[in-house]
Every structure is written in structure tokens, then in C-alpha cells.
Scaffold this motif. Structure first.
Motif, PDB file in Angstrom:
ATOM      1  N   ARG A   1      -2.077   3.388 -16.857  1.00 41.19           N
ATOM      2  CA  ARG A   1      -0.715   3.774 -17.227  1.00 41.19           C
ATOM      3  C   ARG A   1       0.041   4.356 -16.036  1.00 41.19           C
ATOM      4  N   ALA A   2      -0.629   5.182 -15.235  1.00 39.53           N
ATOM      5  CA  ALA A   2       0.012   5.735 -14.046  1.00 39.53           C
ATOM      6  C   ALA A   2       0.350   4.629 -13.046  1.00 39.53           C
ATOM      7  N   THR A   3      -0.533   3.645 -12.945  1.00 37.15           N
ATOM      8  CA  THR A   3      -0.288   2.534 -12.006  1.00 37.15           C
ATOM      9  C   THR A   3       0.917   1.712 -12.436  1.00 37.15           C
ATOM     10  N   VAL A   4       1.160   1.611 -13.750  1.00 34.24           N
ATOM     11  CA  VAL A   4       2.348   0.902 -14.225  1.00 34.24           C
ATOM     12  C   VAL A   4       3.612   1.555 -13.670  1.00 34.24           C
ATOM     13  N   ASP A   5       3.700   2.889 -13.747  1.00 42.04           N
ATOM     14  CA  ASP A   5       4.881   3.586 -13.227  1.00 42.04           C
ATOM     15  C   ASP A   5       4.995   3.420 -11.723  1.00 42.04           C
ATOM     16  N   VAL A   6       3.868   3.471 -11.032  1.00 38.50           N
ATOM     17  CA  VAL A   6       3.893   3.280  -9.583  1.00 38.50           C
ATOM     18  C   VAL A   6       4.360   1.871  -9.243  1.00 38.50           C
ATOM     19  N   LEU A   7       3.872   0.867  -9.986  1.00 40.41           N
ATOM     20  CA  LEU A   7       4.275  -0.509  -9.732  1.00 40.41           C
ATOM     21  C   LEU A   7       5.781  -0.680  -9.879  1.00 40.41           C
ATOM     22  N   HIS A   8       6.352  -0.143 -10.966  1.00 34.09           N
ATOM     23  CA  HIS A   8       7.785  -0.292 -11.178  1.00 34.09           C
ATOM     24  C   HIS A   8       8.581   0.396 -10.073  1.00 34.09           C
ATOM     25  N   ALA A   9       8.122   1.552  -9.626  1.00 30.36           N
ATOM     26  CA  ALA A   9       8.821   2.250  -8.550  1.00 30.36           C
ATOM     27  C   ALA A   9       8.755   1.457  -7.242  1.00 30.36           C
ATOM     28  N   LEU A  10       7.609   0.868  -6.954  1.00 29.71           N
ATOM     29  CA  LEU A  10       7.461   0.076  -5.729  1.00 29.71           C
ATOM     30  C   LEU A  10       8.335  -1.179  -5.781  1.00 29.71           C
ATOM     31  N   LEU A  11       8.375  -1.844  -6.943  1.00 26.96           N
ATOM     32  CA  LEU A  11       9.217  -3.042  -7.059  1.00 26.96           C
ATOM     33  C   LEU A  11      10.684  -2.674  -6.900  1.00 26.96           C
ATOM     34  N   GLY A  12      11.073  -1.481  -7.365  1.00 31.89           N
ATOM     35  CA  GLY A  12      12.441  -1.033  -7.169  1.00 31.89           C
ATOM     36  C   GLY A  12      12.776  -0.853  -5.702  1.00 31.89           C
ATOM     37  N   ARG A  13      11.834  -0.385  -4.907  1.00 37.13           N
ATOM     38  CA  ARG A  13      12.074  -0.228  -3.470  1.00 37.13           C
ATOM     39  C   ARG A  13      12.047  -1.575  -2.736  1.00 37.13           C
ATOM     40  N   LEU A  14      11.288  -2.513  -3.263  1.00 37.14           N
ATOM     41  CA  LEU A  14      11.183  -3.809  -2.587  1.00 37.14           C
ATOM     42  C   LEU A  14      12.387  -4.710  -2.870  1.00 37.14           C
ATOM     43  N   ALA A  15      13.099  -4.471  -3.989  1.00 39.85           N
ATOM     44  CA  ALA A  15      14.218  -5.341  -4.354  1.00 39.85           C
ATOM     45  C   ALA A  15      15.280  -5.429  -3.255  1.00 39.85           C
ATOM     46  N   PRO A  16      15.712  -4.304  -2.647  1.00 39.68           N
ATOM     47  CA  PRO A  16      16.707  -4.426  -1.565  1.00 39.68           C
ATOM     48  C   PRO A  16      16.203  -5.194  -0.346  1.00 39.68           C
ATOM     49  N   LEU A  17      14.886  -5.360  -0.241  1.00 39.09           N
ATOM     50  CA  LEU A  17      14.309  -6.111   0.880  1.00 39.09           C
ATOM     51  C   LEU A  17      14.205  -7.599   0.568  1.00 39.09           C
ATOM     52  N   GLY A  18      14.719  -8.009  -0.584  1.00 42.33           N
ATOM     53  CA  GLY A  18      14.707  -9.427  -0.942  1.00 42.33           C
ATOM     54  C   GLY A  18      13.525  -9.836  -1.786  1.00 42.33           C
ATOM     55  N   VAL A  19      12.685  -8.892  -2.218  1.00 40.34           N
ATOM     56  CA  VAL A  19      11.532  -9.218  -3.056  1.00 40.34           C
ATOM     57  C   VAL A  19      11.977  -9.095  -4.505  1.00 40.34           C
ATOM     58  N   THR A  20      12.461 -10.188  -5.060  1.00 39.57           N
ATOM     59  CA  THR A  20      12.990 -10.191  -6.419  1.00 39.57           C
ATOM     60  C   THR A  20      12.298 -11.199  -7.325  1.00 39.57           C
ATOM     61  N   HIS A  21      11.452 -12.037  -6.768  1.00 42.84           N
ATOM     62  CA  HIS A  21      10.752 -13.069  -7.524  1.00 42.84           C
ATOM     63  C   HIS A  21       9.254 -12.956  -7.290  1.00 42.84           C
ATOM     64  N   LEU A  22       8.500 -13.532  -8.207  1.00 46.07           N
ATOM     65  CA  LEU A  22       7.042 -13.477  -8.090  1.00 46.07           C
ATOM     66  C   LEU A  22       6.584 -14.071  -6.770  1.00 46.07           C
ATOM     67  N   GLU A  23       7.207 -15.175  -6.351  1.00 40.76           N
ATOM     68  CA  GLU A  23       6.797 -15.837  -5.115  1.00 40.76           C
ATOM     69  C   GLU A  23       7.016 -14.933  -3.900  1.00 40.76           C
ATOM     70  N   ASP A  24       7.985 -13.999  -3.991  1.00 44.27           N
ATOM     71  CA  ASP A  24       8.253 -13.106  -2.865  1.00 44.27           C
ATOM     72  C   ASP A  24       7.134 -12.097  -2.661  1.00 44.27           C
ATOM     73  N   LEU A  25       6.386 -11.777  -3.733  1.00 43.22           N
ATOM     74  CA  LEU A  25       5.314 -10.792  -3.590  1.00 43.22           C
ATOM     75  C   LEU A  25       4.228 -11.275  -2.636  1.00 43.22           C
ATOM     76  N   ALA A  26       4.088 -12.597  -2.483  1.00 46.05           N
ATOM     77  CA  ALA A  26       3.080 -13.127  -1.553  1.00 46.05           C
ATOM     78  C   ALA A  26       3.380 -12.717  -0.130  1.00 46.05           C
ATOM     79  N   THR A  27       4.663 -12.541   0.200  1.00 46.47           N
ATOM     80  CA  THR A  27       5.031 -12.151   1.559  1.00 46.47           C
ATOM     81  C   THR A  27       5.338 -10.671   1.676  1.00 46.47           C
TER      82      THR A  27
END
Length: 605
Positions: free
Chosen positions: A190-216
């Protein structure tokens, strides 16, 4: 009705200024992260070694678009006591696990819970490693989930001045997670879920908005390389060849895709591309020119031809097929072996070889089996006055024709035996080397035995290639057909070992008129000097592989396509097996004939 394709040098054009913008399709955009189902998993175990320790608890949370879809939690009987320090760390004692289900009962339920999802874990190699090891012990196939590691994501976006480390507890406190991790599986998930959402929020301005972007995202691509990904826009989703061009219109690199040009070119701008020289090439490229092909075979052939035509600096293979060496048995009163660059009418040849060193190994193999002269000059039919024999004659490795030890007729018997081994049955060479390998292996002289094995292998490769190519080189025209996946036909026209035309027809179209069109519109090919074909050697290898695959039908053959019963290809397979049994594998048996199938008999027409 599809028209026949004639292979010619192509002129390539690029979209000019003011070209219409291209609307990307859904398959190009990828899967938005809000639509991805993640299963965030955490394990508790009896130790840190997946192959030796066991799982004691599994906790998982399924989320999509920020919404929790379900949870999975169970204790697991590890089949033994829990170490005391693990009991202190997790609070899970041995008595708590009495009566708990075993991993054999739990794992199928977890895999069903996670089916179709992306697995997420904090330090994913640990958790996924234990799950994969459990599946292997139970002889269950691992589904091959995509995996996201929140530790690696955190290293990308959480700086040292924000957090002293990237532990789950540290990141949960930093991001204000609603659950505090406590080394119990469900709480940590459950704690990792919150961490994941926070990290994805920081990655969005860097252009990581799709599943395929997570590979890079965890293996970032340089910004200047990522920006050049627009070079792939508008490329077709079909087989073909692509040419990266530089600022002066020069061809930097030629590549091939047997499925989708667009997807293949896009991979150069992602972390999937690990080659430093390719990153350098991408930085220089100004545009990508596509050459659409009707089939994967045509695409591979066009790649070889374009590499040979342009000699791009970033292509490492197939740039100079004319430099590939051959082994020649000369046509003179006392024939000898030599390494040459061309094939001439009259003498016997084997090859071509990938390098001069391999060609010389083939020469050494023949010299080891036959007492053929090794001097390089021409010898007169009548010995010159005062001629002296070399040391090879003294040790019985040469009949000394230079001094009259052998006349032309006697020496011709030796030359004929060499010629038969080169063009037909190489058993004499193989048996001589097999005996030598056995002797050396018995004496545990494995390094020397490996050298003998490699020498034999080089000869058999060259002889097999010459025999296979030589038969196809003499065929004036061959038309073959193979069923496509949709029930149609792929038609191929071969002239003197060169692809002269190709076409694909659907299952509703009569292929006979297309065959007639291939005949009329196919490339004119001048007869070569066999065993050389009229094509790049690797092109002929590709054609032979295609012709020998199951399901190919010969439609028409103008000439004879056959192979000796005891050809070098068959003997080569047996010799390789014997050598591998007797010799320590110090030097790998690497085939220098791409696409050449082992042990497949050629068709006789």
C-alpha cells in the motif's frame, strides 16, 4: 492484380519543405499511464536468496488510474522455521505460519490476480526473483509480466538534497504516504502504491506519460537523441529497408525491418538501443528514407545490396563482398592451392570465406590430408637442372615434382583427389582430421585438437558454400512459391543465384499471370563463373534458406539444381558433432554463412 517487382538500384526521395503534418495513430501513441493496470506487490521471506530461501507472505494491490481495484494478502508456509532475525524484523513467527497455505497453493491465485497487469515493486529484482524461482520449482511457466521498479524510478527524480536514500520508508515519508511501511507485505505494498503515484507525477513533466515511456525512464535517453525521434514520423508500418542520411545526403547507415519500418526506426531513439556508435549515428542523421518491400526476403536482399552500394560508415558487415577470398586449385601441370580474390574459368574453387585467415585454414586442412606441393611458383613439366627438394619432401609431405620425384601423371592423381574433396565428397579430409583429433584428445592436448577442429571446420564451410552456391549459379531461372499466412502466395524469381524479382498475391488471385509477369519484368542477370553466383554471397545464402524452408514449391526450373549425395554440408554436420564430443570447446564453432541451414538436403530438379 499485384504486379511483379523487379529489383533495381533505387532513388530515394524525402518529403520536401511544407509537407503535410502526420497524424499519429493510436499504436504510435502507446498506452497512457492512466489506462495501465498496475499490481504493486511486496513479499516477506526467510532470507535474501531466491534459490534457497522461501516466501512467508505475499501482499499486492491492484490499481488503475489512481483507483484501487483489489487487494491480495496471504501468509505462506515456507516449509520450515523462520530465522530469529527475520521474526524480529517482520513480526512473522514460525507459529503464525502453522496451517498457512503453501506456495504451491498460493502462487496460482496470485498469478491469476496479476494476469494482464504490470508488476510494480520496490527493489523489483528481489520480489520478482522470488516469484520466478517459486514458479520454476513448481514447473509453472512464468507469464513474463512487464516490471517497474520504484527504486530505479526514484533514483531518476528524487535528489540527495530531498532524501538521504531511496528506501521505501524514506520515500513514503517524503511523499506523505497514507500507510507507513512496517515490513508486512500488504502494508508495504500500500505504501508503494502512494510512492508510485508520486513518482509518476514527477516523471510526467519529463515526457513520461505512457507505459512505453517507462522503459526509458530508468535508463534515460539523451535529450538530443530523444528529440530526433520525429525522424520516424510518417514511416510505413510494413517490411522494408531504411537509410539514415547525414547533413550532406550521405548514407550513414542501412538497416532492415521484416515487420514494421516505423517501429524499428523508433527503437533507435529509446533505451532499447545500447550501441554507442548507433547513438553517434543518430546524432548526425538528418532524415530517414524508407524503401518499402513486399516481403521480408526482399527487404533483407535490398539491405545487402544497399550496403554494398553505399558502404555506409556505420555498417560493419557486407560492405565489400568483392574482397571475400576463395581457395583455388590452380590449373597447371603441377597444381597448387592459393588464396585468391576472384573466380576464373577452369580451376577449382571453394568459398567464399569471411576472411583470409579462414581461407588459409581451409588450405592447411587440404595440405594436412594430401601430399600436395606447397611452393608458390609454377613448375615446369620437366624438372630444371640443379633443382632441390624442400624439407616437406624429406618428411614425406610432398612427392617432390620439382626434382622429378613425381611426373605429371602421378601428381595428377593427387590433384584429382584434392579436387574431388573440394567439389564432391570431402570424407578423406574429414577422416584424416578426425583421426588427428582423437589422438590429440586421448593425449589431453586439447588446445591443439581445437586448432585441428577449426581447420577442418573452415574447409567444410568453404566446400559446402561452393557446392551449394555453384549448383544455383548454373540455374538460368528458377521460380518458387510459398504460402503466406493469409493463404496467398509469395513468388520468387531467381536467376543465377540472384533475386531477380518477387511478388505477393492474395488467395483470391490466380498466381499464374503474376509468374508470367515475373518472367517478363525480372532483372536480366548475366551468367557468372561458377561456383560464384551473380549476387552477393550472403544474398545467395538468404535465397537458399528461403528455398529450402518447408512449404516452398518449385514452379519452374531452367537448368539443374542438385547437390552431391555425400556433399560437404552433410559431412560437415557429422564432423562438427564428433569434434564437439572429443575437443574441449575452447574455440566456438561460429558459422560464417548467415542463414545456411545445417543438414537440410537441397532440392533436385
Amino acid at each position: 492484380m499485384p504486379t511483379a517487382r523487379r529489383l533495381r538500384p533505387l532513388e530515394h526521395t524525402a518529403p520536401g519543405p511544407g509537407a503535410a503534418p502526420v497524424q499519429l495513430g493510436l499504436d504510435e501513441l502507446g498506452t497512457p499511464l492512466r489506462d495501465v493496470t498496475f499490481v504493486v506487490v511486496d513479499l516477506e521471506t526467510t532470507g535474501g536468496r531466491a534459490t534457497e530461501d522461501a516466501i512467508t507472505e505475499i501482499g499486492a494491490v491492484k490499481v488503475r488510474g489512481g483507483e484501487v481495484l483489489g487487494e491480495f494478502q496471504t501468509l505462506v508456509d515456507p516449509g520450515g522455521p523462520v530465522p530469529p532475525f527475520i521474526q524480529v524484523l517482520t513480526g512473522i513467527t514460525t507459529s503464525m505460519l502453522v496451517g498457512a497455505p503453501t506456495i504451491a497453493q498460493v502462487l496460482p491465485s496470485f498469478l491469476e490476480f496479476a494476469r494482464g497487469s504490470v508488476l510494480v515493486a520496490h527493489n523489483a529484482p528481489f520480489d520478482v526473483g522470488f516469484l520466478r524461482a517459486a514458479a520454476a520449482r513448481l514447473d509453472r511457466p512464468w507469464p513474463g509480466f512487464p516490471v517497474v521498479d520504484t527504486v530505479r524510478l526514484a533514483r531518476r527524480v528524487v535528489l540527495r538534497d530531498e532524501a538521504p536514500n531511496h528506501k521505501l520508508s524514506t520515500l513514503a515519508a517524503l511523499f506523505g504516504a497514507q500507510v507507513t511501511p512496517n515490513h508486512r507485505a500488504l502494508s508495504d505494498a500500500r505504501a508503494t502504491v502512494d510512492v508510485l503515484h508520486a513518482l509518476l507525477g514527477r516523471l510526467a513533466p519529463l515526457g513520461v506519460t505512457h507505459l512505453e515511456d517507462l522503459a526509458t525512464a530508468t535508463d534515460p535517453v539523451p535529450a538530443d537523441v530523444r528529440r530526433r525521434s520525429t525522424l520516424a514520423d510518417g514511416l510505413p508500418d510494413s517490411p522494408g529497408v531504411y537509410l539514415f542520411r547525414g547533413p550532406r545526403e550521405e548514407v550513414l547507415y542501412v538497416g532492415v525491418s521484416t515487420t514494421s519500418l516505423r517501429r524499428r526506426v523508433r527503437s533507435y531513439f529509446t533505451s532499447a538501443e545500447k550501441r554507442g556508435r548507433m547513438t553517434e549515428m543518430v546524432r548526425l542523421a538528418e532524415r530517414v528514407d524508407p524503401v518499402v518491400c513486399v516481403s521480408p526476403l526482399e527487404a533483407r536482399v535490398r539491405e545487402l545490396r544497399l550496403i554494398a552500394e553505399h558502404s555506409p560508415r556505420y555498417n560493419r558487415r557486407s560492405r565489400s563482398p568483392e574482397r571475400m577470398p576463395w581457395v583455388r586449385l590452380t590449373d597447371e601441370p603441377f597444381p597448387r592451392l592459393s588464396v585468391v580474390r576472384d573466380v576464373r574459368p577452369g580451376p577449382t574453387h571453394i568459398g567464399p570465406f569471411a576472411s583470409r585467415a579462414l581461407a588459409q585454414q581451409a588450405v592447411d586442412a587440404l595440405h594436412a590430408a594430401f601430399a600436395l606441393r606447397q611452393c608458390t611458383g609454377r613448375l615446369p613439366a620437366t624438372p630444371a637442372p640443379g633443382a632441390h627438394a624442400c624439407v616437406l619432401a624429406e618428411v614425406g609431405r610432398c612427392g617432390a615434382p620439382c626434382t622429378g620425384g613425381q611426373d605429371v601423371t602421378t601428381y595428377a592423381d593427387v590433384a584429382d583427389a584434392v579436387r574431388r574433396s573440394m567439389t564432391g565428397d570431402p570424407a578423406a579430409v574429414a577422416e584424416a582430421h578426425a583421426a588427428r583429433i582423437r589422438t590429440l584428445a586421448t593425449q589431453e592436448r586439447f588446445e591443439e585438437a581445437a586448432a585441428v577442429r577449426d581447420r577442418l571446420t573452415a574447409f567444410l564451410r568453404g566446400a559446402a558454400r561452393a557446392q551449394r552456391h555453384g549448383r544455383l549459379a548454373t540455374v538460368r531461372e528458377l521460380v518458387a512459391a510459398c504460402r503466406t499466412q493469409d493463404g496467398g502466395w509469395e513468388l520468387v524469381l531467381v536467376r543465377h543465384g540472384r533475386l531477380a524479382g518477387t511478388a505477393v498475391v492474395d488467395r483470391r488471385t490466380d498466381p499464374r499471370p503474376v509468374v508470367a509477369s515475373l518472367h517478363a519484368g525480372g532483372e536480366h542477370v548475366a551468367p557468372p563463373v561458377a561456383p560464384a553466383t551473380a549476387a552477393h554471397p550472403e544474398e545467395t545464402d538468404l535465397l537458399l534458406t528461403w528455398l529450402e524452408q518447408p512449404g516452398v514449391r518449385l514452379v519452374e526450373v531452367d537448368g539443374e539444381w542438385s547437390s552431391p549425395v555425400r556433399a560437404a554440408q552433410a559431412v560437415r554436420d557429422v564432423a562438427a558433432a564428433v569434434a564437439l564430443d572429443l575437443v574441449a570447446p575452447r574455440a566456438p564453432l561460429v558459422d560464417d554463412t548467415p542463414g545456411s541451414p545445417a543438414g537440410v538436403p537441397q532440392r533436385t530438379a
